[in-house]
Motif scaffolding. Sequence first.
Motif, PDB file in Angstrom:
ATOM      1  N   SER A  25       0.553  -1.064  -0.513  1.00  0.00           N
ATOM      2  CA  SER A  25       0.319   0.004   0.210  1.00  0.00           C
ATOM      3  C   SER A  25       1.151   1.251   0.147  1.00  0.00           C
ATOM      4  N   ILE A  29       0.043   3.599  -3.462  1.00  0.00           N
ATOM      5  CA  ILE A  29      -0.574   4.844  -2.649  1.00  0.00           C
ATOM      6  C   ILE A  29       0.091   6.127  -2.770  1.00  0.00           C
ATOM      7  N   ALA A 135      -6.416   5.283  -2.708  1.00  0.00           N
ATOM      8  CA  ALA A 135      -6.095   4.152  -1.726  1.00  0.00           C
ATOM      9  C   ALA A 135      -7.449   2.946  -1.535  1.00  0.00           C
ATOM     10  N   GLU A 139      -6.418  -1.054  -2.770  1.00  0.00           N
ATOM     11  CA  GLU A 139      -6.166  -2.059  -1.296  1.00  0.00           C
ATOM     12  C   GLU A 139      -7.150  -3.113  -1.875  1.00  0.00           C
ATOM     13  N   ALA A 143      -3.431  -4.959  -3.185  1.00  0.00           N
ATOM     14  CA  ALA A 143      -2.995  -5.302  -1.949  1.00  0.00           C
ATOM     15  C   ALA A 143      -3.201  -6.046  -1.152  1.00  0.00           C
TER      16      ALA A 143
END
Length: 167
Positions: A25, A29, A135, A139, A143
């Motif tokens: 992340s 990100i 994000a 995610e 991630a």
Amino acid sequence: MHGETRLPRNAKEGILFLLIISILSVNTIAPVIVGLERGFSKEVYLDTLKVIPFMWIIVVLLVKLVAGPLVGIVMPRFIGCTDGFNARVLLNIVLNVTVLSILLSVIGPWVGMRRISLEPIKNFLHIWPRNFGVAFWIELLVAQPIARFGMKLLHARQDRKSEGFQV
């Protein structure tokens, strides 16, 4: 979700799961958000790399001390006993990303600028939705799936080992 192979089963696996997600992340990100803010260039990326270790520590602390406990309180209010794995994971991602993106939309610029100012607070309504979107999708699509796949591989390996000892 007891016995779920895509999630950690103990504290040691929980740490590994957190490490995988947080490293992926922070390393995706942060560069994307900074690139959207300042433009995508080699110099901007290299500047971002200087801040990533500090952001990683901050993210891990926020997950363990703020987001995790808050999400743990809120999740049971929305999840029913018949909700499946994917619904639970999606709600968990939405709640965690919401908490973290709110906090990091302010803290991130402070770390990046190496000073505390009111600028991120003044621009919060402008920057937070973008940060949340970046994000959330990283995610959801990168991630979390990689971390769950890693857990599944780890558990399959553990199961093969334990089957070998039982024969």
